[in-house]
Structure formats: structure tokens, C-alpha cells
Write a protein that holds these residues in place. Sequence first.
Motif, mmCIF file in Angstrom:
data_model
loop_
_atom_site.group_PDB
_atom_site.id
_atom_site.type_symbol
_atom_site.label_atom_id
_atom_site.label_comp_id
_atom_site.label_asym_id
_atom_site.label_seq_id
_atom_site.Cartn_x
_atom_site.Cartn_y
_atom_site.Cartn_z
ATOM 1 N N GLU A 1 0.824 -1.210 0.000
ATOM 2 C CA GLU A 1 0.000 0.000 0.000
ATOM 3 C C GLU A 1 0.858 1.261 0.000
ATOM 4 O O GLU A 1 0.552 2.233 -0.683
ATOM 5 C CB GLU A 1 -0.936 0.006 1.212
ATOM 6 N N ALA A 2 1.926 1.237 0.778
ATOM 7 C CA ALA A 2 2.811 2.400 0.842
ATOM 8 C C ALA A 2 3.464 2.657 -0.506
ATOM 9 O O ALA A 2 3.499 3.794 -0.986
ATOM 10 C CB ALA A 2 3.874 2.196 1.917
ATOM 11 N N PHE A 3 3.976 1.599 -1.155
ATOM 12 C CA PHE A 3 4.595 1.764 -2.461
ATOM 13 C C PHE A 3 3.577 2.201 -3.505
ATOM 14 O O PHE A 3 3.878 3.004 -4.376
ATOM 15 C CB PHE A 3 5.308 0.494 -2.909
ATOM 16 N N GLU A 4 2.369 1.655 -3.413
ATOM 17 C CA GLU A 4 1.320 2.038 -4.366
ATOM 18 C C GLU A 4 0.996 3.523 -4.236
ATOM 19 O O GLU A 4 0.853 4.230 -5.227
ATOM 20 C CB GLU A 4 0.069 1.196 -4.109
ATOM 21 N N ALA B 1 2.936 13.630 -10.212
ATOM 22 C CA ALA B 1 3.948 14.675 -10.382
ATOM 23 C C ALA B 1 4.459 14.715 -11.812
ATOM 24 O O ALA B 1 4.630 15.794 -12.396
ATOM 25 C CB ALA B 1 5.109 14.443 -9.414
ATOM 26 N N VAL B 2 4.682 13.536 -12.404
ATOM 27 C CA VAL B 2 5.157 13.482 -13.791
ATOM 28 C C VAL B 2 4.103 14.041 -14.736
ATOM 29 O O VAL B 2 4.420 14.824 -15.643
ATOM 30 C CB VAL B 2 5.548 12.042 -14.180
ATOM 31 N N TRP C 1 3.949 5.493 -5.615
ATOM 32 C CA TRP C 1 3.980 5.389 -7.083
ATOM 33 C C TRP C 1 2.923 6.301 -7.708
ATOM 34 O O TRP C 1 3.192 7.008 -8.676
ATOM 35 C CB TRP C 1 3.760 3.932 -7.495
ATOM 36 N N SER C 2 1.720 6.318 -7.149
ATOM 37 C CA SER C 2 0.674 7.172 -7.725
ATOM 38 C C SER C 2 1.027 8.647 -7.561
ATOM 39 O O SER C 2 0.754 9.459 -8.449
ATOM 40 C CB SER C 2 -0.692 6.854 -7.115
ATOM 41 N N GLN C 3 1.669 9.000 -6.455
ATOM 42 C CA GLN C 3 2.104 10.384 -6.274
ATOM 43 C C GLN C 3 3.181 10.755 -7.288
ATOM 44 O O GLN C 3 3.178 11.861 -7.826
ATOM 45 C CB GLN C 3 2.617 10.598 -4.853
ATOM 46 N N LEU D 1 12.310 7.245 -15.261
ATOM 47 C CA LEU D 1 11.783 7.414 -13.913
ATOM 48 C C LEU D 1 11.074 6.142 -13.456
ATOM 49 O O LEU D 1 11.308 5.651 -12.343
ATOM 50 C CB LEU D 1 10.812 8.600 -13.854
ATOM 51 N N GLU D 2 10.215 5.586 -14.314
ATOM 52 C CA GLU D 2 9.507 4.361 -13.960
ATOM 53 C C GLU D 2 10.488 3.223 -13.680
ATOM 54 O O GLU D 2 10.338 2.491 -12.697
ATOM 55 C CB GLU D 2 8.549 3.953 -15.082
#
Length: 116
Positions: free
Chosen positions: A16-19, A28-29, A22-24, A72-73
Motif C-alpha cells: 500500500e505504501a509503495f502504491e 507529479a510526472v 507510485w501514484s504520487q 523514472l519508472e
Amino acid sequence: MDNNTEAPREKTSVAEAFERIWSQALLAVNTAEEEASRAAQRVASVAGWSQDEVKRQAREFAERLTGHRKDLEHNVEERVRTALTLLKLPRREELQAFGSRLERLSERIQALEHRK
């Protein structure tokens, strides 16, 4: 008396933290891409570029942004993979093997109980 002065932390899973992170990062991108597009349009109007020149510049700029986004990904995925490795979380295969072993042990225990 409790000497623990830390505020209670929310308990969230690593996934959940990584998700959320990642969405943040993607937001930003996307925001940066939109802002860059607006900036390119302003530069084009100030520079007096023709429509063809604007399209060419926009295409080149979009290609560079796409390349940066892929980088970045890739970097985020590598960092996540490294972080998970450092956490020593078991891989899917290891969990499946452990589950199979537990099932076999459970079957052996049941067989022993029936022999009594």
C-alpha cells in the motif's frame, strides 16, 4: 507511566505504501508534462514559430519527456525491488513452497491422529 513519546503510526502494508508513493510520482510526472506543454506553447508564440516548427518542437519535446518518464519508472521499480530485497520479504515461489510444506505436514498430522 509510558516513556514512549512517539506518536502512533498508521499500520499500512508495504504494498500500500509503495502504491501510494507510485501514484504520487505519476501525478507529479503528469503535472510536469502538462506544465511543459503549456511552456512550449508560450515559447512558440513568443518565438514566432510556424505551425510545422511548433509540431516538430512539440514532437521532439514529447519524445524526450517519454524517455525521461520511462527512466523514472524504471528507477522507481528498481528502487522498490531493492527495498523489498533489503526487507527480506519472501518471494512468491518461497511462499508457495512453504504453503505446500505446511499442507504436507498437516496431512501427516491428520494421518497420525487417525492411527491413534
